[in-house]
Enzyme design. Structure first.
Site, short mmCIF file in Angstrom:
data_model
loop_
_atom_site.label_atom_id
_atom_site.label_comp_id
_atom_site.label_asym_id
_atom_site.label_seq_id
_atom_site.Cartn_x
_atom_site.Cartn_y
_atom_site.Cartn_z
N HIS A 140 -23.00 4.66 67.61
CA HIS A 140 -22.04 5.75 67.52
C HIS A 140 -20.71 5.16 67.03
O HIS A 140 -19.76 5.03 67.78
CB HIS A 140 -21.88 6.41 68.90
N ARG A 157 -16.59 16.67 71.70
CA ARG A 157 -15.51 15.86 71.11
C ARG A 157 -15.77 15.44 69.68
O ARG A 157 -14.91 15.54 68.82
CB ARG A 157 -15.27 14.59 71.94
N THR A 158 -16.95 14.93 69.43
CA THR A 158 -17.17 14.33 68.11
C THR A 158 -17.08 15.40 67.03
O THR A 158 -16.37 15.24 66.04
CB THR A 158 -18.53 13.60 68.06
N ARG A 178 -25.05 13.98 63.33
CA ARG A 178 -25.56 13.53 64.63
C ARG A 178 -27.01 13.97 64.74
O ARG A 178 -27.35 15.12 64.42
CB ARG A 178 -24.75 14.14 65.78
N LYS A 187 -37.16 25.22 59.28
CA LYS A 187 -38.30 25.59 58.41
C LYS A 187 -39.09 24.36 57.99
O LYS A 187 -40.01 24.45 57.18
CB LYS A 187 -37.78 26.29 57.15
C1 NCD Z 1 -21.06 10.22 73.64
C2 NCD Z 1 -22.31 10.33 72.79
O1 NCD Z 1 -22.56 11.40 72.23
O2 NCD Z 1 -23.00 9.34 72.70
N1 NCD Z 1 -20.21 11.33 73.56
C3 NCD Z 1 -19.25 11.36 72.60
O3 NCD Z 1 -19.53 11.35 71.43
N2 NCD Z 1 -17.97 11.31 73.00
C4 NCD Z 1 -21.33 9.82 75.03
C5 NCD Z 1 -22.28 10.63 75.85
O4 NCD Z 1 -22.81 11.64 75.40
O5 NCD Z 1 -22.50 10.23 76.99
#
Ligand code: NCD
Length: 306
Positions: A132, A54-55, A104, A83
């Site tokens: 997040h 999703r993100t 991320r 590397k």
């Molecule tokens: C979440 C995350 O990555 O923290 N997912 C997301 O971004 N929608 C939740 C999860 O991974 O459980």
């Protein structure tokens, strides 16, 4: 002014700045074609050192729907990180090519470190078990649109509250609106970190910690479910023991208010039975869709385009 800013954790923006983002997201939802060329000629870089559906997709779709372009990687192995390049060198390089970066990373604080060497806005798309903030923007936009307010709500957070970064960011953000109460539902081993409890206590916010969902589900306006974060456990045995601590099913939904809503950042593993998806109170896929719109608004604001 949000132009040129970073978003590393929810408190980086004031309540007024958040409101500006939500108002723009509302506008975009109402009239998407008006924004279809907004980011013409701009480039978003997605630097994903950890898995995501999703993100990453919602950021990429957001940029493409704004008429911009996207570059990036979804596995550290495919970049020079493999590397041995440092985060700060990676981001300095990306700053030469893109106008905004989304990162991320499994390490807490990685996005903050990146932002210190970056010449372009850096957005934290999850740093380890820490924060997040764009999931929180998604959650807040969803709550605001569906419940009509962000205050005077009883919010139940259920599942892995220790490692679940979305919950940490959500509690921080919602604790800024008056009259909100939290019910934290988790096995003791997966309680929220102490620093979150400290924030709640310092702000005199009503909260309780319980282990059984059935005991409290009837009190909630919002039930925020989370998965047990397998990748952050030190051993498989603990994960296997705790992974099915909560399974929301239709039977349990009968105990909830008619207008309670169920949110989940997704992915779900086992914690919400598929039968619940047909309940009109289950809005986690709608939430995923709002995630794209709120990211469109965020990108426009950080690039100073709206
Ligand atoms: C979440 C995350 O990555 O923290 N997912 C997301 O971004 N929608 C939740 C999860 O991974 O459980």
């Amino acid at each position: 002014m949000l132009k040129g800013r970073n978003l590393i954790e929810p408190m980086d923006f004031t309540l007024e700045e958040l409101e500006q983002i939500f108002l723009l997201a509302d506008e975009i939802i109402k009239n998407p074609t008006q924004y279809a060329k907004m980011c013409d000629g701009k480039i978003l870089a997605t630097l994903f050192f950890e898995p995501s559906t999703r993100t990453r997709f919602s950021f990429e779709a957001a940029m493409l729907r704004l008429g911009g372009n996207v570059i990036g990687f979804s596995e550290a192995n495919s970049s020079s990180v493999a590397k041995g390049e440092s985060i700060s060198d990676t981001i300095r390089t990306v700053s030469c090519y893109a106008d905004i970066a989304v990162m991320r990373h499994p390490k807490e604080g990685a996005a903050l470190v990146a932002s210190e060497s970056s010449h372009i806005p850096v957005v934290n798309a999850g740093d380890g078990g820490h924060q997040h903030p764009t999931q929180t923007l998604t959650d807040l936009l969803t709550i605001r649109r569906v419940k009509g307010r962000l205050k005077n709500l009883t919010i139940g957070c259920c599942g892995d509250l220790k490692f679940g970064r979305t919950v940490h960011s959500l509690i921080k953000a919602l604790s800024r609106y008056e009259g909100n109460k939290f019910i934290l539902i988790s096995p003791q081993e997966l309680n929220v970190p102490e620093y979150i409890i400290r924030i709640l206590k310092e702000k005199n916010i009503e909260f309780k910690q319980v282990e059984k969902m059935e005991e409290v589900i009837g009190e909630l306006d919002i039930l925020y479910m989370t998965r047990v974060q397998k990748e952050r456990f030190f051993n498989e045995e603990d994960y296997v023991r705790l992974k099915d601590s909560y399974i929301l099913c239709n039977e349990k939904m009968k105990l909830a208010k008619e207008n309670m809503i169920v949110l989940h950042p997704l992915p779900r593993v086992n914690e919400i039975a598929y039968e619940v998806d047909d309940d009109p109170r289950a809005i986690y896929f709608k939430q995923a869709k709002y995630g794209m719109f709120v990211r469109m608004a965020l990108i426009c604001k950080l690039l100073g385009l709206a």
